[in-house]
Scaffold this motif. Structure first.
Motif, PDB file in Angstrom:
ATOM      1  N   THR A 176     -15.524  20.011  13.298  1.00 54.93           N
ATOM      2  CA  THR A 176     -14.135  19.770  12.907  1.00 54.93           C
ATOM      3  C   THR A 176     -13.693  18.343  13.230  1.00 54.93           C
ATOM      4  N   GLU A 177     -14.196  17.759  14.324  1.00 57.93           N
ATOM      5  CA  GLU A 177     -13.834  16.374  14.636  1.00 57.93           C
ATOM      6  C   GLU A 177     -14.371  15.424  13.567  1.00 57.93           C
ATOM      7  N   LEU A 178     -15.612  15.665  13.109  1.00 62.31           N
ATOM      8  CA  LEU A 178     -16.170  14.845  12.039  1.00 62.31           C
ATOM      9  C   LEU A 178     -15.348  15.017  10.770  1.00 62.31           C
ATOM     10  N   SER A 179     -14.933  16.266  10.480  1.00 67.32           N
ATOM     11  CA  SER A 179     -14.102  16.530   9.306  1.00 67.32           C
ATOM     12  C   SER A 179     -12.781  15.777   9.405  1.00 67.32           C
ATOM     13  N   MET A 180     -12.181  15.783  10.597  1.00 68.02           N
ATOM     14  CA  MET A 180     -10.907  15.092  10.787  1.00 68.02           C
ATOM     15  C   MET A 180     -11.067  13.589  10.562  1.00 68.02           C
ATOM     16  N   GLU A 181     -12.150  13.006  11.078  1.00 69.35           N
ATOM     17  CA  GLU A 181     -12.378  11.574  10.899  1.00 69.35           C
ATOM     18  C   GLU A 181     -12.505  11.224   9.423  1.00 69.35           C
ATOM     19  N   LYS A 182     -13.233  12.041   8.676  1.00 71.52           N
ATOM     20  CA  LYS A 182     -13.420  11.770   7.246  1.00 71.52           C
ATOM     21  C   LYS A 182     -12.118  11.966   6.485  1.00 71.52           C
ATOM     22  N   ALA A 183     -11.324  12.968   6.865  1.00 67.15           N
ATOM     23  CA  ALA A 183     -10.035  13.190   6.205  1.00 67.15           C
ATOM     24  C   ALA A 183      -9.093  12.015   6.491  1.00 67.15           C
ATOM     25  N   GLU A 184      -9.130  11.507   7.720  1.00 63.97           N
ATOM     26  CA  GLU A 184      -8.296  10.348   8.048  1.00 63.97           C
ATOM     27  C   GLU A 184      -8.710   9.137   7.216  1.00 63.97           C
ATOM     28  N   ASP A 185     -10.017   9.005   6.942  1.00 61.12           N
ATOM     29  CA  ASP A 185     -10.475   7.912   6.073  1.00 61.12           C
ATOM     30  C   ASP A 185      -9.882   8.057   4.672  1.00 61.12           C
ATOM     31  N   VAL A 186      -9.857   9.305   4.163  1.00 58.28           N
ATOM     32  CA  VAL A 186      -9.281   9.541   2.835  1.00 58.28           C
ATOM     33  C   VAL A 186      -7.804   9.172   2.826  1.00 58.28           C
ATOM     34  N   MET A 187      -7.055   9.600   3.853  1.00 60.05           N
ATOM     35  CA  MET A 187      -5.632   9.286   3.910  1.00 60.05           C
ATOM     36  C   MET A 187      -5.414   7.779   4.037  1.00 60.05           C
ATOM     37  N   ASP A 188      -6.297   7.086   4.750  1.00 62.66           N
ATOM     38  CA  ASP A 188      -6.213   5.626   4.830  1.00 62.66           C
ATOM     39  C   ASP A 188      -6.408   4.995   3.457  1.00 62.66           C
ATOM     40  N   ASN A 189      -7.317   5.573   2.664  1.00 64.10           N
ATOM     41  CA  ASN A 189      -7.533   5.062   1.307  1.00 64.10           C
ATOM     42  C   ASN A 189      -6.272   5.221   0.460  1.00 64.10           C
ATOM     43  N   TYR A 190      -5.593   6.382   0.619  1.00 62.90           N
ATOM     44  CA  TYR A 190      -4.330   6.578  -0.099  1.00 62.90           C
ATOM     45  C   TYR A 190      -3.314   5.496   0.300  1.00 62.90           C
ATOM     46  N   THR A 191      -3.234   5.228   1.595  1.00 63.14           N
ATOM     47  CA  THR A 191      -2.284   4.224   2.087  1.00 63.14           C
ATOM     48  C   THR A 191      -2.634   2.838   1.553  1.00 63.14           C
ATOM     49  N   HIS A 192      -3.926   2.492   1.550  1.00 69.35           N
ATOM     50  CA  HIS A 192      -4.344   1.191   1.033  1.00 69.35           C
ATOM     51  C   HIS A 192      -3.993   1.070  -0.449  1.00 69.35           C
ATOM     52  N   SER A 193      -4.130   2.169  -1.185  1.00 68.91           N
ATOM     53  CA  SER A 193      -3.765   2.178  -2.601  1.00 68.91           C
ATOM     54  C   SER A 193      -2.287   1.836  -2.767  1.00 68.91           C
ATOM     55  N   PHE A 194      -1.442   2.458  -1.939  1.00 65.54           N
ATOM     56  CA  PHE A 194      -0.004   2.184  -2.019  1.00 65.54           C
ATOM     57  C   PHE A 194       0.289   0.738  -1.637  1.00 65.54           C
ATOM     58  N   GLU A 195      -0.398   0.225  -0.630  1.00 66.03           N
ATOM     59  CA  GLU A 195      -0.177  -1.153  -0.212  1.00 66.03           C
ATOM     60  C   GLU A 195      -0.484  -2.128  -1.345  1.00 66.03           C
ATOM     61  N   LEU A 196      -1.525  -1.823  -2.136  1.00 71.09           N
ATOM     62  CA  LEU A 196      -1.852  -2.653  -3.285  1.00 71.09           C
ATOM     63  C   LEU A 196      -0.697  -2.647  -4.288  1.00 71.09           C
ATOM     64  N   PHE A 197      -0.199  -1.446  -4.609  1.00 72.98           N
ATOM     65  CA  PHE A 197       0.934  -1.308  -5.525  1.00 72.98           C
ATOM     66  C   PHE A 197       2.160  -2.042  -4.979  1.00 72.98           C
ATOM     67  N   SER A 198       2.439  -1.894  -3.703  1.00 68.44           N
ATOM     68  CA  SER A 198       3.604  -2.525  -3.080  1.00 68.44           C
ATOM     69  C   SER A 198       3.514  -4.040  -3.154  1.00 68.44           C
ATOM     70  N   TYR A 199       2.311  -4.558  -2.910  1.00 63.70           N
ATOM     71  CA  TYR A 199       2.115  -6.013  -2.982  1.00 63.70           C
ATOM     72  C   TYR A 199       2.380  -6.529  -4.392  1.00 63.70           C
ATOM     73  N   MET A 200       1.821  -5.829  -5.391  1.00 61.59           N
ATOM     74  CA  MET A 200       2.013  -6.243  -6.784  1.00 61.59           C
ATOM     75  C   MET A 200       3.490  -6.203  -7.167  1.00 61.59           C
ATOM     76  N   LEU A 201       4.205  -5.161  -6.749  1.00 63.11           N
ATOM     77  CA  LEU A 201       5.598  -5.005  -7.126  1.00 63.11           C
ATOM     78  C   LEU A 201       6.497  -6.028  -6.406  1.00 63.11           C
ATOM     79  N   THR A 202       6.219  -6.270  -5.143  1.00 65.85           N
ATOM     80  CA  THR A 202       6.989  -7.263  -4.387  1.00 65.85           C
ATOM     81  C   THR A 202       6.876  -8.643  -5.028  1.00 65.85           C
TER      82      THR A 202
END
Length: 536
Positions: free
Chosen positions: A44-70
């Motif tokens: 489960t700890e390995l699963s949590m680490e990988k899920a956190e990586d996925v959520m980080d990818n979502y955040t990075h995606s938003f940061e890209l959009f935010s940068y373009m819009l700003t």
């Protein structure tokens, strides 16, 4: 008199045999219980680490959009221009983010602007007020931080939907970005380690965002049975009284009804057990679901929580070396010791006992060999499975000399999902088997290789601290795999890899995490890249 004496002796032998077995089984049980707890915690700890990586990818995606819009707002502050820009950037974001992307919108200068083609009159007719929507209120509460709104199930498209939003420095403008959390669901399917294992990932509200059973997606674990029953009744009424609607809308209502029905049945069996698990997180609990017995384990994270249910029989198969080997050794020793006692009493009986002991030992060795092989091998590729690889690497690390080292390589297939999507899972399995064959063909007998999950592999290269050795191995694997795939008329994939140097006393989980971080860097190019972590 002689008969009574023999009877007493036999009773004494039986009592000693029974007592020793009870003590031995109790010790083995405690050892197995500890092993199960450590295995499920690591899983489960390995699963949590990988899920956190996925959520980080979502955040990075938003940061890209935010940068373009700003940048666009700075150069062209007019709301009408920005609205047109959102519609033009829509296709660009889809190309960049793929299935993750599901639409852009914002509140800017008192107006609601969005990227899709829905006429604004439709929002006006429903009384839509952007500043009253959850995404806006969540952004306000975040006070400039990137925040996620609670996810929910989109039955029209069969995925979990969430929104990322952020309040801008003017304390009025809010950028928002809808995401499909399909990567979380894909992750759950690749993390499955045990036969018939059930895994669920859910948020702080209890909403299931990832599950080995897709019918449970969107279900709320914290709801009472009555609340789920009421939701199911509403869904059934909505479907039965739908009236004149499109086939698409009707299919949506039916999927919602079927999913709630499946989740309600699950909750009837699991409700009390989930309450018990919630009260004792990070503790293995044995429970009944229907006619099957399971081990349950709950690991709580900051935003998302991980629930694993493993059938007892599947876990016994995985832990066979923990309980079977000591049990066999104990029984063999008891048989041997009693044989020695019998020898002092009657030589003829001794001879027969030794014959029987040899036959019994041979059968036990055959059974043990078969059990060890079944517990240590991945069925599809014939490589070591995750559990046996972890044990093997840990054993090497503990037995290393102070001046010895090795290299752990974590491997992940590039574009393997596209192979399954375009050619089917049978061809995908052939590509996995080809990858395994190429890996085995490029390592030595003193090295270890494993299939971890899905298209993820690992190699432990012994007696080296030279990253060029690991890089050369991966280059050879990718080169020969491309050639062999062409010969077999199979779609070719590349294997990206991340490596870390391992030394005596290192922890497997820590090494795996460090190698995974290097792998994440190598995966950026999606073309068989290689990256290393710790310096030699």
């Amino acid at each position: 008199m002689e008969t009574d004496r023999k009877r007493r002796v036999h009773l004494w032998y039986a009592a000693v045999f029974l007592i020793v077995n009870i003590i031995g089984i109790f010790i083995i049980y405690k050892k197995e219980k500890s092993y199960i707890s450590k295995s499920l915690n690591s899983h489960t700890e390995l699963s949590m680490e990988k899920a956190e990586d996925v959520m980080d990818n979502y955040t990075h995606s938003f940061e890209l959009f935010s940068y373009m819009l700003t940048r666009e707002i700075k150069n062209h502050p007019d709301p009408d221009y920005i609205w047109d820009y959102l519609k033009t950037v829509d296709s660009k974001m889809l190309e960049i983010e793929g299935d993750t992307y599901d639409g852009l919108y914002m509140y800017y200068k008192g107006r609601y602007l969005y990227s899709w083609d829905t006429p604004y009159s439709q929002y006006e007719s429903t009384g839509y007020v952007a500043t009253e929507r959850p995404w806006y209120k969540a952004a306000e509460a975040g006070n400039g931080e990137i925040v996620f709104t609670p996810p929910y199930m989109s039955y029209a498209n069969h995925y979990i939907l969430s929104t990322i939003s952020q309040l801008q420095p003017d304390n009025e403008t809010v950028f928002a970005y809808d995401i499909k959390m399909g990567d979380i669901q894909n992750l759950v399917t690749t993390l499955k380690t045990y036969d018939q294992e059930q895994m669920m990932i859910f948020d702080n509200n209890g909403t299931i965002v990832g599950s080995t059973n897709e019918n449970y997606l969107g279900g709320v674990l914290y709801n009472t049975l009555d609340e789920t029953a009421a939701a199911l009744k509403d869904a059934q009424d909505a479907y039965e009284n739908a009236g004149d609607i499109t086939d698409t809308e009707k299919d949506k209502l039916k999927e919602q009804m079927d999913s709630l029905d499946a989740f309600y049945s699950f909750q009837q069996e699991f409700g009390q057990e989930f309450t018990a698990l919630s009260g004792s997180p990070e503790k293995v609990m044995k429970m009944k679901l229907g006619s099957k017995s399971y081990y349950g384990y709950l690991l709580n994270g900051e935003d998302y929580h991980f629930l694993v249910l493993v059938p007892v029989l599947s876990m016994l198969k995985d832990t066979v070396q923990v309980w079977l080997i000591p049990l066999l050794i104990m029984e063999l020793l008891l048989i041997y010791l009693f044989g020695r006692v019998i020898k002092s009493q009657k030589n003829k009986e001794l001879h027969q006992a030794y014959v029987e002991l040899g036959q019994t030992q041979k059968r036990l060795e055959i059974a043990l060999s078969a059990a060890q092989k079944a517990a240590a091998i991945d069925d599809l590729t014939g490589l070591m499975n995750f559990a046996s690889f972890q044990r093997g690497v840990s054993s090497i690390l503990n037995s290393m000399g102070s001046d010895e080292s090795g290299i752990l390589i974590m491997i992940d297939g590039d574009h393997f999902k596209a192979v399954n999507d375009n050619y089917g899972h049978s061809i995908g399995d052939e590509v996995i088997k080809l990858s395994a064959q190429m890996i085995v063909g490029r390592i030595r007998t003193i090295d270890l290789a494993s299939r971890l999950h899905g298209d993820e592999f690992a190699i432990f290269v012994s007696k080296t601290n030279d990253y060029t050795v690991a890089d050369r191995i991966m280059q050879d694997i990718n080169h020969t795999m491309a050639e062999e795939a062409a010969k077999r008329n199979l779609p070719a994939i590349t294997l990206s890899s991340g490596a870390v140097i391992a030394r005596r006393g290192d922890n497997y989980a820590a090494l795996a995490k460090e190698a995974d971080e290097a792998l994440y860097e190598a995966k950026q190019s999606h073309d068989g890249g290689f990256a290393s972590s710790r310096s030699a």
